[in-house]
Motif scaffolding. Sequence first.
Motif, short mmCIF file in Angstrom:
data_model
loop_
_atom_site.label_atom_id
_atom_site.label_comp_id
_atom_site.label_asym_id
_atom_site.label_seq_id
_atom_site.Cartn_x
_atom_site.Cartn_y
_atom_site.Cartn_z
N PRO A 11 -0.88 20.72 17.12
CA PRO A 11 -0.40 19.69 18.06
C PRO A 11 -1.39 18.52 18.13
O PRO A 11 -2.59 18.75 18.30
CB PRO A 11 -0.32 20.44 19.39
N ALA A 12 -0.89 17.31 17.98
CA ALA A 12 -1.77 16.11 17.93
C ALA A 12 -2.64 16.01 19.18
O ALA A 12 -3.84 15.74 19.09
CB ALA A 12 -0.89 14.86 17.79
N SER A 13 -2.07 16.34 20.36
CA SER A 13 -2.85 16.21 21.60
C SER A 13 -4.02 17.20 21.59
O SER A 13 -5.14 16.87 21.99
CB SER A 13 -1.94 16.52 22.80
N VAL A 14 -3.77 18.39 21.07
CA VAL A 14 -4.83 19.41 21.02
C VAL A 14 -5.91 18.99 20.02
O VAL A 14 -7.11 19.05 20.32
CB VAL A 14 -4.22 20.78 20.63
N LEU A 15 -5.48 18.51 18.85
CA LEU A 15 -6.46 18.04 17.83
C LEU A 15 -7.33 16.95 18.43
O LEU A 15 -8.56 16.96 18.28
CB LEU A 15 -5.72 17.53 16.60
#
Length: 304
Positions: A223-227
């Motif tokens: 997930p982009a937000s997690v990365l």
Amino acid sequence: MATPSIDKHALDSFHAHLSQSKRVLALLGAGLSASSGLPTFRGAGGLWRSHDSISLATPEAFAADPSLVWHFYNYRRHMALQAQPNPAHYALAELARKLPGFQCLSQNVDGLSQRAEHPPDQLQLLHGTLFELKCASRRCDYHETNFTDPVVPALAIPTGGVDPTSNEARREAAAAQDKGQDLDISDVKVPIPSISTKDLPQCPKCNAHLLRPGVVWFGESLPASVLKNVDDFIDADAGIDLIIVIGTSAKVYPAAGYIDEAREKGARVCVVNMDTNDAPASGWAEGDWLFQGDAATVVPELLK
Ligand SMILES: CC(C)NC(=O)[C@H](Cc1c[nH]c2ccccc12)NC(=O)[C@H](CCCC/N=C(/NCCC(=O)O)S[C@H]1O[C@H](COP(=O)(O)OP(=O)(O)OC[C@H]2O[C@@H](n3cnc4c(N)ncnc43)[C@H](O)[C@@H]2O)[C@@H](O)[C@H]1O)NC(=O)OCc1ccccc1
Ligand SMILES: [Zn+2]
């Protein structure tokens, strides 16, 4: 009283370093939840029934046989809902409440850290969770939180009612029923019906695609937000004092890569693993710690 197996000298030097540490990472793997009764990925040879778990955790497998993949994930949801967080999940949540500069990077999708009330903004779910469902189509943004077990009636785990073809399965069904137990469908001997697509979870928004588990499959990006959250933490000028690597074989990327990234930012590495052979990919360095044992007993001692 320290867990007998833990080396006192190593424990003291770890405690001394932790007490000085402001920015700490933990990388969590299936071994953290092992003593909660959840099989690890490589446990049982990494097989679920006769299938390699890794091969089932792919978009290709879902496209080819959504019934089989949904049996796999419904089974893991069922097991995770039956399980309880263990003392290691609670100890990590406690450290997060005490240390604002503590971030847990979890590869686990079982929801046990969340059920141990780990502060959500200090828990990065690298590979998603079994308890989010989303539309299988990239063009539809539908997603929902879902703890329904079975996720749809057709996926009910057989309890003796199945029409087992073999006498042995019939005997097993009867024995399980006598004990009021579920049949363990991770055992290939237990027949599982192939569910027609219309009886699998459907997307209520586009009404044109199935719902799939909200996990990151192999070949899919995290997930982009997690990365971003992880990169922002690692790239901060303040550096990192420590990374605690708990119950992971550290063979799946980019998750495993965070150990070296943390080391490059000044972190000392502490590994907790039942098996001492599972060293970080980059090998050991001076000052590292290895605590061999069950995470559920070792981690609470370390974070005391
Ligand atoms: C197999 C591996 C070599 N392959 C990969 O890493 C691939 C490909 C790849 C990318 N970069 C690379 C670089 C090098 C090589 C390969 C790659 N990575 C990906 O595909 C990733 C996605 C990877 C995520 C896959 N999803 C999972 N899970 C969710 C689903 C599901 O769960 O079904 S991975 C899943 O497997 C991994 C299992 O590992 P562990 O948790 O460590 O469990 P394991 O059983 O292996 O080990 C348990 C350990 O515990 C110990 N233990 C046991 N009991 C205890 C106990 N009681 N106490 C303490 N320890 C204990 C044991 O000794 C053991 O050490 C976890 O990460 C888990 O989340 N995506 C991606 O790269 O996308 C690109 C991209 C980029 C942009 C745009 C498009 C695409
Ligand atoms: Zn949809």
